[in-house]
Write a protein that holds these residues in place. Structure first.
Motif, short mmCIF file in Angstrom:
data_model
loop_
_atom_site.label_atom_id
_atom_site.label_comp_id
_atom_site.label_asym_id
_atom_site.label_seq_id
_atom_site.Cartn_x
_atom_site.Cartn_y
_atom_site.Cartn_z
N PRO A 200 26.14 -30.23 65.45
CA PRO A 200 25.63 -30.27 64.21
C PRO A 200 24.51 -29.15 64.06
O PRO A 200 24.26 -28.81 62.89
N LEU A 201 23.83 -29.02 64.93
CA LEU A 201 22.99 -27.73 64.96
C LEU A 201 23.54 -26.38 64.78
O LEU A 201 22.85 -25.85 63.81
N TYR A 202 24.57 -26.23 65.10
CA TYR A 202 25.23 -24.95 64.81
C TYR A 202 25.63 -25.00 63.12
O TYR A 202 25.49 -23.97 62.38
N GLN A 203 26.10 -26.15 62.63
CA GLN A 203 26.18 -26.41 61.43
C GLN A 203 25.17 -26.07 60.45
O GLN A 203 25.31 -25.36 59.53
N ALA A 204 24.04 -26.82 60.98
CA ALA A 204 22.50 -26.69 60.38
C ALA A 204 22.25 -25.22 60.25
O ALA A 204 22.01 -24.47 59.17
N LEU A 205 22.31 -24.50 61.29
CA LEU A 205 22.02 -23.07 61.39
C LEU A 205 23.00 -22.03 60.49
O LEU A 205 22.59 -21.11 60.09
N SER A 206 23.97 -22.45 60.45
CA SER A 206 25.00 -21.76 59.58
C SER A 206 24.75 -22.07 58.19
O SER A 206 24.75 -21.01 57.42
N ASP A 207 24.23 -23.15 57.78
CA ASP A 207 23.83 -23.28 56.22
C ASP A 207 22.23 -22.58 56.04
O ASP A 207 22.09 -22.01 55.04
N PHE A 208 21.63 -22.61 57.18
CA PHE A 208 20.38 -21.96 56.98
C PHE A 208 20.34 -20.39 57.01
O PHE A 208 19.35 -19.83 56.12
N LEU B 292 13.09 -26.58 56.21
CA LEU B 292 14.27 -26.30 55.41
C LEU B 292 15.46 -26.66 56.83
O LEU B 292 16.36 -27.47 56.50
N LEU B 293 15.26 -26.08 57.86
CA LEU B 293 15.97 -26.16 58.96
C LEU B 293 15.99 -27.51 59.31
O LEU B 293 17.06 -28.18 59.54
N LEU B 294 14.86 -28.22 59.22
CA LEU B 294 14.85 -29.80 59.64
C LEU B 294 15.47 -30.53 58.78
O LEU B 294 16.22 -31.54 59.21
N THR B 295 15.43 -30.31 57.52
CA THR B 295 16.50 -30.87 56.54
C THR B 295 17.88 -30.70 56.76
O THR B 295 18.47 -31.91 56.76
N LEU B 296 18.20 -29.64 56.79
CA LEU B 296 19.65 -29.44 57.15
C LEU B 296 20.22 -30.10 58.56
O LEU B 296 21.41 -30.47 58.54
N THR B 297 19.18 -30.05 59.62
CA THR B 297 19.67 -30.37 60.87
C THR B 297 19.75 -31.94 60.73
O THR B 297 20.77 -32.54 61.18
N ARG B 298 18.78 -32.80 59.95
CA ARG B 298 19.02 -34.01 59.85
C ARG B 298 20.22 -34.58 58.92
O ARG B 298 20.98 -35.64 59.38
N HIS B 299 20.70 -33.78 58.22
CA HIS B 299 21.73 -34.15 57.33
C HIS B 299 23.09 -33.79 58.14
O HIS B 299 23.99 -34.88 58.31
N HIS B 300 23.17 -32.82 59.06
CA HIS B 300 24.27 -32.61 59.68
C HIS B 300 24.45 -33.82 61.06
O HIS B 300 25.53 -33.94 61.22
N TYR B 301 23.52 -33.80 61.48
CA TYR B 301 23.37 -34.93 62.67
C TYR B 301 23.77 -36.36 61.91
O TYR B 301 24.21 -37.13 62.65
N GLY B 302 23.46 -36.47 60.80
CA GLY B 302 23.48 -37.89 60.03
C GLY B 302 25.30 -37.98 59.87
O GLY B 302 25.87 -39.16 60.10
N ASP B 303 25.75 -37.00 59.48
CA ASP B 303 27.22 -36.78 59.34
C ASP B 303 27.95 -37.04 60.75
O ASP B 303 28.94 -37.59 60.93
N HIS B 304 27.26 -36.48 61.87
CA HIS B 304 27.88 -36.14 63.21
C HIS B 304 27.74 -37.63 63.69
O HIS B 304 28.61 -38.13 64.39
N GLU B 305 26.89 -38.59 63.48
CA GLU B 305 26.67 -39.89 63.79
C GLU B 305 27.87 -40.65 63.80
O GLU B 305 28.15 -41.30 64.98
N THR B 306 28.45 -40.70 62.94
CA THR B 306 29.89 -41.27 62.68
C THR B 306 30.97 -41.01 63.45
O THR B 306 31.67 -41.94 63.96
N THR B 307 30.90 -39.92 64.14
CA THR B 307 32.16 -39.31 64.76
C THR B 307 31.94 -39.33 66.42
O THR B 307 32.60 -39.44 67.33
N ALA B 308 30.28 -39.05 66.67
CA ALA B 308 30.03 -38.80 68.21
C ALA B 308 30.13 -39.90 68.86
O ALA B 308 30.32 -39.69 70.10
N ILE B 309 30.04 -41.03 68.33
CA ILE B 309 30.02 -42.47 69.21
C ILE B 309 31.54 -42.81 69.56
O ILE B 309 31.66 -44.11 70.05
N MET B 310 32.36 -42.25 68.98
CA MET B 310 33.77 -42.80 69.00
C MET B 310 34.39 -42.84 70.04
O MET B 310 34.30 -41.55 70.95
N PRO B 311 35.01 -43.77 70.89
CA PRO B 311 35.64 -43.58 72.19
C PRO B 311 36.93 -42.93 72.27
O PRO B 311 37.37 -42.54 71.14
#
Length: 299
Positions: free
Chosen positions: A110-118, A280-299
């Motif tokens: 998610p950080l890489y995605q945020a940096l890509s948008d930044f 700006l990077l903080l906003t992008l980071t929280r956005h992508h980690y929010g999207d990532h939350e639904t997939t990162a905890i899947m077994p």
């Protein structure tokens, strides 16, 4: 000492004459007199000792030398515009550098995605991205030596934002003896060699560990050793999933689907509020980690 024989304004006028097709058209576009443009280009050519333009009728044509200098001069004037724009950006409070520290054991897609948008909106801001161990993160936070720190835990007295929960799963090489078992209990892992991605006991808090441990500083090293059949490790699911899919690693079949989870915290070490680039990077980071939350905890 070098003394330039030309000015940026002369090169701009030269480019305008070429782009407009002649002095009269360029004078109209630049809102200048035609004689001032003729004088500027003549002085430019005189200073260089080269003919850049040939006038035929009412049109100006590039000489072979002029074609070379046109390409180079466009870079010069663009660099000057970028330089002045950067001055405006920095004068507005936009940070020239953002320093980011990430704890080694944490996934960072998610950080890489945020940096890509930044990146296309960075306005000249440089990114310094550094990986650190828990002790290194503590030192950075204590010294306020970074703008953003991604760590497994919050720090007292410092702004920390919970970003996501990451699931860690046990993996080993397909050739490892553990890979032949159909079900494994935590007790069966105790005598096995475990590769621990950490630099001290703090990283191991709350997790039962094997009796034999190698402490590995970098994720790349842990993965390289695992693929060679050395030990097993609990690693982030989204990191090892592609390696499990392609057969490089095998996920251990734990009894009762035992999983381990760890939070990712975004820490803002500095005492002052984040500037516009960091915000700006903080906003992008929280956005992508929010999207990532639904997939990162899947077994």
């Amino acid at each position: 000492m070098f003394r330039p024989k030309s000015t940026v304004e002369q090169w701009r006028i030269f480019q305008a004459v070429v782009d407009c097709g002649g002095y009269a058209q360029a004078a109209e576009k630049l809102n200048k007199s035609q004689s001032s443009l003729n004088h500027a280009v003549a002085k430019l050519q005189q200073g260089l000792g080269l003919s850049l333009l040939e006038v035929k009728g009412r049109k100006a044509f590039l000489t072979p030398e002029g074609e070379v200098f046109l390409r180079r001069s466009r870079k010069l004037t663009q660099d000057m515009e970028d330089l002045e724009l950067l001055a405006d950006v920095l004068a507005s409070g936009w940070e020239p550098i953002l320093r980011i520290v990430v704890e080694a054991s944490l996934p960072r897609q998610p950080l890489y995605q945020a940096l890509s948008d930044f990146a296309p909106r960075a306005r000249g801001c440089q990114i310094h991205l550094v990986e650190a161990q828990p002790a290194g993160c503590r030192a950075v936070v204590a010294k306020q030596a970074a703008d953003l720190v991604f760590a497994c835990r919050a720090f007292p007295g410092v702004t920390s934002l919970p970003l996501a929960t990451t699931t860690y799963v046990p993996v080993c090489a397909p050739t490892h003896s553990l890979a032949r078992l159909s079900e494994i209990s935590p007790h069966e892992l105790e005598p096995e060699l475990e590769l621990v991605l950490a630099d001290g006991s703090e990283q191991e808090e709350g997790w039962a560990r094997a009796e034999q441990r190698w402490i590995i500083n970098h994720l790349h090293d842990a993965l390289s050793l695992l693929r060679r059949g050395v030990g097993f490790a609990w690693l982030p699911l989204d990191v090892v999933a592609p390696l499990v899919d392609n057969g490089s690693l095998q996920r251990l079949p734990m009894a009762n689907q035992a999983l381990r989870k760890r939070f990712t915290h975004l820490v803002l070490p500095r005492a002052t509020p984040p500037g516009p680039a960091a915000s700006l990077l903080l906003t992008l980071t929280r956005h992508h980690y929010g999207d990532h939350e639904t997939t990162a905890i899947m077994p």
